[in-house]
Design a protein around this motif. Structure first.
Motif, PDB file in Angstrom:
ATOM      1  N   ALA A 165       8.446  24.656  49.284  1.00 52.07           N
ATOM      2  CA  ALA A 165       8.672  25.709  50.271  1.00 52.07           C
ATOM      3  C   ALA A 165       9.940  25.512  51.091  1.00 52.07           C
ATOM      4  O   ALA A 165      10.614  26.486  51.436  1.00 52.07           O
ATOM      5  CB  ALA A 165       7.463  25.836  51.201  1.00 52.07           C
ATOM      6  N   ILE A 166      10.278  24.271  51.420  1.00 48.75           N
ATOM      7  CA  ILE A 166      11.476  24.036  52.233  1.00 48.75           C
ATOM      8  C   ILE A 166      12.749  24.420  51.484  1.00 48.75           C
ATOM      9  O   ILE A 166      13.571  25.189  52.002  1.00 48.75           O
ATOM     10  CB  ILE A 166      11.534  22.585  52.743  1.00 48.75           C
ATOM     11  CG1 ILE A 166      10.386  22.317  53.725  1.00 48.75           C
ATOM     12  CG2 ILE A 166      12.881  22.294  53.397  1.00 48.75           C
ATOM     13  CD1 ILE A 166      10.406  23.167  54.971  1.00 48.75           C
ATOM     14  N   PRO A 167      12.966  23.918  50.244  1.00 47.30           N
ATOM     15  CA  PRO A 167      14.161  24.380  49.542  1.00 47.30           C
ATOM     16  C   PRO A 167      14.165  25.878  49.297  1.00 47.30           C
ATOM     17  O   PRO A 167      15.219  26.520  49.370  1.00 47.30           O
ATOM     18  CB  PRO A 167      14.153  23.576  48.232  1.00 47.30           C
ATOM     19  CG  PRO A 167      12.818  22.959  48.127  1.00 47.30           C
ATOM     20  CD  PRO A 167      12.290  22.843  49.506  1.00 47.30           C
ATOM     21  N   ASN A 168      12.994  26.474  49.033  1.00 48.16           N
ATOM     22  CA  ASN A 168      12.924  27.922  48.886  1.00 48.16           C
ATOM     23  C   ASN A 168      13.419  28.615  50.141  1.00 48.16           C
ATOM     24  O   ASN A 168      14.175  29.591  50.082  1.00 48.16           O
ATOM     25  CB  ASN A 168      11.487  28.353  48.602  1.00 48.16           C
ATOM     26  CG  ASN A 168      11.219  28.606  47.146  1.00 48.16           C
ATOM     27  OD1 ASN A 168      11.335  29.728  46.663  1.00 48.16           O
ATOM     28  ND2 ASN A 168      10.878  27.559  46.433  1.00 48.16           N
ATOM     29  N   THR A 169      12.991  28.135  51.296  1.00 53.18           N
ATOM     30  CA  THR A 169      13.371  28.746  52.566  1.00 53.18           C
ATOM     31  C   THR A 169      14.875  28.638  52.789  1.00 53.18           C
ATOM     32  O   THR A 169      15.534  29.608  53.187  1.00 53.18           O
ATOM     33  CB  THR A 169      12.622  28.071  53.730  1.00 53.18           C
ATOM     34  OG1 THR A 169      11.214  28.108  53.485  1.00 53.18           O
ATOM     35  CG2 THR A 169      12.908  28.766  55.048  1.00 53.18           C
ATOM     36  N   VAL A 170      15.417  27.453  52.532  1.00 56.74           N
ATOM     37  CA  VAL A 170      16.853  27.243  52.733  1.00 56.74           C
ATOM     38  C   VAL A 170      17.665  28.128  51.790  1.00 56.74           C
ATOM     39  O   VAL A 170      18.615  28.805  52.212  1.00 56.74           O
ATOM     40  CB  VAL A 170      17.210  25.758  52.541  1.00 56.74           C
ATOM     41  CG1 VAL A 170      18.729  25.566  52.550  1.00 56.74           C
ATOM     42  CG2 VAL A 170      16.569  24.909  53.638  1.00 56.74           C
TER      43      VAL A 170
ATOM     44  N   VAL B  68      18.967  21.880  58.691  1.00 52.99           N
ATOM     45  CA  VAL B  68      17.758  21.156  58.302  1.00 52.99           C
ATOM     46  C   VAL B  68      17.699  19.826  59.051  1.00 52.99           C
ATOM     47  O   VAL B  68      18.492  18.921  58.772  1.00 52.99           O
ATOM     48  CB  VAL B  68      17.729  20.894  56.787  1.00 52.99           C
ATOM     49  CG1 VAL B  68      16.469  20.102  56.414  1.00 52.99           C
ATOM     50  CG2 VAL B  68      17.772  22.201  56.008  1.00 52.99           C
ATOM     51  N   PRO B  69      16.777  19.680  60.008  1.00 51.77           N
ATOM     52  CA  PRO B  69      16.543  18.372  60.621  1.00 51.77           C
ATOM     53  C   PRO B  69      15.821  17.492  59.591  1.00 51.77           C
ATOM     54  O   PRO B  69      14.665  17.741  59.260  1.00 51.77           O
ATOM     55  CB  PRO B  69      15.652  18.684  61.827  1.00 51.77           C
ATOM     56  CG  PRO B  69      15.751  20.180  62.012  1.00 51.77           C
ATOM     57  CD  PRO B  69      15.963  20.729  60.644  1.00 51.77           C
TER      58      PRO B  69
ATOM     59  N   VAL C 246      24.116  22.989  50.716  1.00 45.41           N
ATOM     60  CA  VAL C 246      24.056  24.381  51.184  1.00 45.41           C
ATOM     61  C   VAL C 246      23.676  24.506  52.659  1.00 45.41           C
ATOM     62  O   VAL C 246      23.748  25.604  53.220  1.00 45.41           O
ATOM     63  CB  VAL C 246      23.064  25.202  50.332  1.00 45.41           C
ATOM     64  CG1 VAL C 246      23.551  25.307  48.895  1.00 45.41           C
ATOM     65  CG2 VAL C 246      21.655  24.604  50.373  1.00 45.41           C
ATOM     66  N   ALA C 247      23.254  23.409  53.286  1.00 47.84           N
ATOM     67  CA  ALA C 247      22.806  23.456  54.681  1.00 47.84           C
ATOM     68  C   ALA C 247      23.481  22.358  55.483  1.00 47.84           C
ATOM     69  O   ALA C 247      24.007  21.391  54.928  1.00 47.84           O
ATOM     70  CB  ALA C 247      21.293  23.297  54.750  1.00 47.84           C
TER      71      ALA C 247
END
Length: 215
Positions: A153-158, A170-171, A194-195
């Motif tokens: 879910a985190i990479p999807n969100t980013v 991203v902390p 990317v972040a």
């Protein structure tokens, strides 16, 4: 521009929002559906850091959005097109709408001004939900991404945020995945491309200047 100055520029309260991803009792709380992930989120300090960031965001005037994954008791509308979804159907704890499993897990608290966005399908809190429209209406240009899991879910969100034109922050110690050593590798080799990656303390230093920081 030094990294701290770049981060401070990105974290303008007028154009920044913070999203917590699946930080719900059924995922990272006691008795969660995925005990290994829940344990890692807590023992690594990621969940506590999410709570710190949420409090700081509110104090700084940054909009907080909680993204919750849930499903209907009859499963209507839910995905079944991947192993992950089919395995989730067999878990002993189900993220059923209206149950405690879909409430935010301590120590994270929901405030009246927070937005809670629930989804019944898919892997991403952004794709196919209200999040993008809400962010645009808020004038958001930077999205701070926290929560679980670093696996999906985190990479999807980013990626979804970046694809829609937002800058992602991203902390690194406010996200968690399994196994424990996967998260830093994924951050280094994927999200860092990317972040903007920072620590919770670095983000807090931008939101709370030293002369007004609590404690």
């Amino acid at each position: 521009m030094p990294p701290s100055e770049e981060l401070s520029t990105l974290l303008d309260p007028e154009s920044t929002a913070l999203i917590t991803v699946e930080c719900q009792r059924g995922v990272v709380g006691p008795g969660a559906a995925l005990p290994r992930l829940a344990r890692e989120a807590r023992e690594s300090g990621a969940l506590a850091n999410v709570a710190r960031l949420v409090a700081a965001a509110r104090d700084s005037g940054i909009q907080v959005i909680h993204a919750v994954a849930e499903r209907r008791p009859d499963g209507r509308g839910a995905n079944r097109n991947a192993r992950l979804f089919r395995a989730a159907e067999r878990l002993p704890v189900q993220q059923l709408t209206g149950t405690d499993a879909t409430l935010l897990a301590p120590p994270i608290e929901v405030a009246e001004q927070d937005l809670v966005v629930r989804r019944l399908h898919g892997l991403s809190p952004i794709q196919g939900t209200d999040v993008d429209a809400l962010l645009r209406n808020l004038g958001c240009r930077t999205l701070v991404v926290t929560g679980v899991s670093a696996n999906v879910a985190i990479p999807n969100t980013v990626f979804d945020a970046v694809n829609r034109g937002y800058a992602a922050v991203v902390p690194s110690d406010a996200i968690a995945g399994v196994p424990a050593d996967y998260t830093p590798a994924m951050i280094r080799h994927t999200l860092a491309l990317v972040a903007t990656v920072a620590t919770t303390d670095e983000v807090l230093a931008c939101l709370w200047p030293a002369d007004v920081r609590p404690g």
